[in-house]
Write a protein that holds these residues in place. Sequence first.
Motif, PDB file in Angstrom:
ATOM      1  N   LYS A  97      39.380  35.799  56.186  1.00  0.00           N
ATOM      2  CA  LYS A  97      40.250  36.800  56.820  1.00  0.00           C
ATOM      3  C   LYS A  97      39.437  37.894  57.511  1.00  0.00           C
ATOM      4  N   GLY A  98      38.132  37.742  57.456  1.00  0.00           N
ATOM      5  CA  GLY A  98      37.281  38.748  58.098  1.00  0.00           C
ATOM      6  C   GLY A  98      37.061  39.976  57.227  1.00  0.00           C
ATOM      7  N   GLU A  99      37.420  39.863  55.958  1.00  0.00           N
ATOM      8  CA  GLU A  99      37.212  40.971  55.028  1.00  0.00           C
ATOM      9  C   GLU A  99      35.772  40.885  54.514  1.00  0.00           C
ATOM     10  N   LYS A 100      35.061  41.998  54.572  1.00  0.00           N
ATOM     11  CA  LYS A 100      33.638  41.935  54.236  1.00  0.00           C
ATOM     12  C   LYS A 100      33.226  42.952  53.182  1.00  0.00           C
ATOM     13  N   LYS A 101      32.360  42.528  52.295  1.00  0.00           N
ATOM     14  CA  LYS A 101      31.820  43.423  51.276  1.00  0.00           C
ATOM     15  C   LYS A 101      30.316  43.220  51.167  1.00  0.00           C
ATOM     16  N   TYR A 102      29.670  44.205  50.531  1.00  0.00           N
ATOM     17  CA  TYR A 102      28.243  44.071  50.244  1.00  0.00           C
ATOM     18  C   TYR A 102      28.023  44.195  48.741  1.00  0.00           C
ATOM     19  N   PHE A 103      27.177  43.312  48.217  1.00  0.00           N
ATOM     20  CA  PHE A 103      26.800  43.349  46.800  1.00  0.00           C
ATOM     21  C   PHE A 103      25.289  43.532  46.690  1.00  0.00           C
ATOM     22  N   ALA A 104      24.867  44.145  45.588  1.00  0.00           N
ATOM     23  CA  ALA A 104      23.434  44.212  45.267  1.00  0.00           C
ATOM     24  C   ALA A 104      23.235  43.507  43.934  1.00  0.00           C
ATOM     25  N   ALA A 105      22.099  42.838  43.762  1.00  0.00           N
ATOM     26  CA  ALA A 105      21.881  42.110  42.514  1.00  0.00           C
ATOM     27  C   ALA A 105      20.442  42.221  42.049  1.00  0.00           C
TER      28      ALA A 105
ATOM     29  N   GLU B 154      29.676  47.424  46.885  1.00  0.00           N
ATOM     30  CA  GLU B 154      30.902  47.425  46.082  1.00  0.00           C
ATOM     31  C   GLU B 154      30.753  46.753  44.724  1.00  0.00           C
ATOM     32  N   ALA B 155      29.686  45.990  44.553  1.00  0.00           N
ATOM     33  CA  ALA B 155      29.441  45.399  43.232  1.00  0.00           C
ATOM     34  C   ALA B 155      27.944  45.339  42.984  1.00  0.00           C
ATOM     35  N   ILE B 156      27.572  45.564  41.728  1.00  0.00           N
ATOM     36  CA  ILE B 156      26.179  45.428  41.307  1.00  0.00           C
ATOM     37  C   ILE B 156      26.137  44.305  40.280  1.00  0.00           C
ATOM     38  N   ILE B 157      25.212  43.377  40.479  1.00  0.00           N
ATOM     39  CA  ILE B 157      25.154  42.189  39.627  1.00  0.00           C
ATOM     40  C   ILE B 157      23.809  42.150  38.913  1.00  0.00           C
ATOM     41  N   PHE B 158      23.835  42.026  37.594  1.00  0.00           N
ATOM     42  CA  PHE B 158      22.606  41.827  36.841  1.00  0.00           C
ATOM     43  C   PHE B 158      22.535  40.377  36.403  1.00  0.00           C
TER      44      PHE B 158
ATOM     45  N   TRP C 179      34.735  35.036  42.905  1.00  0.00           N
ATOM     46  CA  TRP C 179      35.485  35.639  41.803  1.00  0.00           C
ATOM     47  C   TRP C 179      35.229  37.155  41.761  1.00  0.00           C
ATOM     48  N   ILE C 180      33.972  37.530  41.942  1.00  0.00           N
ATOM     49  CA  ILE C 180      33.626  38.959  41.951  1.00  0.00           C
ATOM     50  C   ILE C 180      34.339  39.664  43.121  1.00  0.00           C
ATOM     51  N   PHE C 181      34.310  39.028  44.272  1.00  0.00           N
ATOM     52  CA  PHE C 181      34.965  39.562  45.476  1.00  0.00           C
ATOM     53  C   PHE C 181      36.441  39.861  45.184  1.00  0.00           C
ATOM     54  N   ARG C 182      37.089  38.887  44.547  1.00  0.00           N
ATOM     55  CA  ARG C 182      38.525  39.068  44.257  1.00  0.00           C
ATOM     56  C   ARG C 182      38.742  40.133  43.185  1.00  0.00           C
ATOM     57  N   ARG C 183      37.867  40.218  42.223  1.00  0.00           N
ATOM     58  CA  ARG C 183      37.965  41.271  41.204  1.00  0.00           C
ATOM     59  C   ARG C 183      37.825  42.650  41.847  1.00  0.00           C
ATOM     60  N   VAL C 184      36.857  42.765  42.749  1.00  0.00           N
ATOM     61  CA  VAL C 184      36.655  44.050  43.419  1.00  0.00           C
ATOM     62  C   VAL C 184      37.926  44.426  44.191  1.00  0.00           C
ATOM     63  N   ASN C 185      38.611  43.411  44.681  1.00  0.00           N
ATOM     64  CA  ASN C 185      39.883  43.654  45.386  1.00  0.00           C
ATOM     65  C   ASN C 185      41.049  43.914  44.432  1.00  0.00           C
ATOM     66  N   GLY C 186      40.750  43.913  43.136  1.00  0.00           N
ATOM     67  CA  GLY C 186      41.793  44.253  42.171  1.00  0.00           C
ATOM     68  C   GLY C 186      42.638  43.069  41.716  1.00  0.00           C
ATOM     69  N   GLU C 187      42.207  41.852  42.020  1.00  0.00           N
ATOM     70  CA  GLU C 187      42.998  40.691  41.593  1.00  0.00           C
ATOM     71  C   GLU C 187      42.979  40.546  40.070  1.00  0.00           C
ATOM     72  N   ASP C 188      44.130  40.172  39.536  1.00  0.00           N
ATOM     73  CA  ASP C 188      44.268  40.029  38.093  1.00  0.00           C
ATOM     74  C   ASP C 188      43.813  38.619  37.693  1.00  0.00           C
ATOM     75  N   CYS C 189      42.507  38.416  37.609  1.00  0.00           N
ATOM     76  CA  CYS C 189      42.012  37.064  37.310  1.00  0.00           C
ATOM     77  C   CYS C 189      40.957  37.096  36.216  1.00  0.00           C
ATOM     78  N   ALA C 190      41.062  38.093  35.310  1.00  0.00           N
ATOM     79  CA  ALA C 190      40.078  38.200  34.233  1.00  0.00           C
ATOM     80  C   ALA C 190      40.766  38.331  32.884  1.00  0.00           C
ATOM     81  N   VAL C 191      40.059  37.923  31.855  1.00  0.00           N
ATOM     82  CA  VAL C 191      40.522  38.164  30.485  1.00  0.00           C
ATOM     83  C   VAL C 191      39.410  38.862  29.718  1.00  0.00           C
ATOM     84  N   GLN C 192      39.831  39.739  28.800  1.00  0.00           N
ATOM     85  CA  GLN C 192      38.829  40.468  28.023  1.00  0.00           C
ATOM     86  C   GLN C 192      38.173  39.575  26.997  1.00  0.00           C
ATOM     87  N   SER C 193      36.884  39.770  26.784  1.00  0.00           N
ATOM     88  CA  SER C 193      36.202  39.120  25.664  1.00  0.00           C
ATOM     89  C   SER C 193      35.360  40.192  24.981  1.00  0.00           C
TER      90      SER C 193
END
Length: 653
Positions: A303-311, A459-463, A569-583
């Motif tokens: 859709k042309g939606e763009k984000k930047y991540f650092a890892a 928008e996201a930092i990945i270790f 998955w990270i991209f969608r989480r950053v967009n607020g999608e409800d696709c995670a469960v707590q552990s």
Amino acid sequence: MYTLAKFVRQCGYIKPNFASRIVEESLGNGGFTRPYQSIASQVLYGKWNDLPKKVQHYVQDNVKLCKPDTIHICDGSDRENEMLLYILQRDGMIKPLPKMDNCWLARTDPKDVARVESRTFISTENMRDTIPVVKNGITGTLGNWMSPDDLDTELNMRFPGCMKGRTMFVIPFSMGPVGSALSKIGIELTDSAYVAASMRIMTRVGKKVLKTLGNGDFVKCLHSVGAPYPLKEPMVSNWPCNPKETIIAHLPERNEICSYGSGYGGNSLLGKKCFALRLGSILGRREGWLAEHMLILGIENSKGEKKYFAAAFPSACGKTNLAMMKSALPDYKITCVGDDIAWMRFDKDGKLRAINPEAGFFGVAPGTSMKTNPMAMETISRNTIFTNVAETSDGGVFWEGLEGEVSRTTKIKSWLGVEDWHAEQGKPAAHPNSRFCTPAAQCPIMDERWQDPEGVPIEAIIFGGRRPEGVPLVYEAFNWQHGVYIGASMRSEATAAAEHKSKVIMHDPFAMRPFFGYNFGHYLEHWLSFQQKQDLDLPKIYHVNWFRKDKNGRFMWPGFGENSRVLDWIFRRVNGEDCAVQSAIGNLPRKGSLNLEGLQEDVDMDALFSIPKEYWQKEVKDIGKYFDEQVHEDLPPEIMKELRSLEARVNSM
Ligand SMILES: Nc1nc2c(ncn2[C@@H]2O[C@H](COP(=O)(O)OP(=O)(O)OP(=O)(O)O)[C@@H](O)[C@H]2O)c(=O)[nH]1
Ligand SMILES: O=C([O-])CC(=O)C(=O)O
Ligand SMILES: [Mn+2]
């Protein structure tokens, strides 16, 4: 006919081993130092008067100290590059790879192949500024401190006269786009043409830098291979170095780096780890920003939606590969901003902005192939200096991972020079830490904003790290503080990037253990401080593990381009999608939420995401012990609180 050889001769470059002798003969004084004329008369290339006064003083002091025969002031031009390559070739330090376009192979002395962490020091008046005070009786593993007096003694034992018979290259370089408010300038003095040629690729070098610098301050970077003429020992592979005396020293209070005895990139390209990470992290803390061992990537959906991540992954744990991956998911396009270092600062709108201070990639060769990293393969096909890879009989390169991409009839010469190398001989063809040094601009997927002086918004930092057991493919931090804890508790299998025994699981907080410029406890406080600031758009934080293994020791996850599924998955989480469960350890992808469409391999997702209780109980214990022993009283209470909450959650699993 006007040839390069003639030009080089006219400039006065002579083979280093002859230089001193000629000086000796012409002076007839037994070859002691050349009588001091004017420094300008020692300059073979470049103009002394083009150097700003402060730079002149720095050079002058070190010419007096190191006593090079001649001086070359780098201008970053193509012609200069041809000269450097010519000199390196003439001196047997590199050879051309005729199958490729302007590519070169350097073989080092086998004793000089990686960073030497045990010989890397930071020197400050106050020890606690540099390393945490460890628990009684424990040996610290979070950096090496030396008092300024002791360091002066060490340096005085090494640098006087260390460049005799050699040329000193003066390299003005900018970390970050020249002139950007986020960029910083250094001057490297080195007696290695290999370093000069590599710095040209890895940083922005030349006249523009000097112009921007004017009479401003710069980071002083002094490097010597530590092999003055006459040589005490014969060279191995024509590679001058001095492994017994190697030292990589940082003097933050003097804005200075002094590196002696090693020509290997991580020890000698001083803009990289020494400046951009060690001194950079100190400046970052002082000025409110972050210098991190992180890649920066752009990710754009259909859709042309763009984000930047650092890892942040430790050395040789996948930054280059993630930064320039070819997405297995056709809906995504990945672009590369940087593969090793990020300088990041919150802007006035509270967005975290990152620049890549480098201009090239100094990347791990083994494992790189058309299958795993086609973008890197394209990038390194020209204008590249390879170090310690194997060569093929048709003038190309070879390393572990390229087996399927060379024809069966070509013969392979190993990095150690063994002709007709075969895998059955039991030794690798290329050194496991063999590298390519290549211009970033050649990467076909460089992000259109990779040189943007403003930086890109993160928008996201990945270790992540190499965790053969227990650690799932991806999980998400509950919040910033938990994310900082996750960074602090990183562990990974040791790799060939430094002198450690590989495969040992080491603590490597933030992938910065070898690169902290200051006390890790203070570093944690600095990271935590951002959660107290108003109106900051704090990125979400993740942990990934591409390296979990099954009972047979095989990787459970195909990795490389398939890692795009995790980025999605990270991209969608950053967009607020409800696709995670707590552990207990963080948020995991809800069942079915990881896009596995088109995945060729059979992956046991349950095993890949399992969180064995006993494993994590031991993990919590190990990390608690590590913090208690290594960070001790410098550990911020927030981090201990996070560890205790994790422990409670794991115990009630
Ligand atoms: N199995 C597997 N191996 C990977 C993956 N990504 C990278 N590697 C391998 O890991 C090694 C190091 O990868 P790099 O991407 O060069 O590591 P880096 O973090 O950039 O390393 P430094 O330059 O040392 O900081 C190479 O041999 C890669 O082929 C992955 O997703 N899966
Ligand atoms: O510095 C080096 O030699 C290469 C590198 O990126 C690392 O080791 O992390
Ligand atoms: Mn690195």
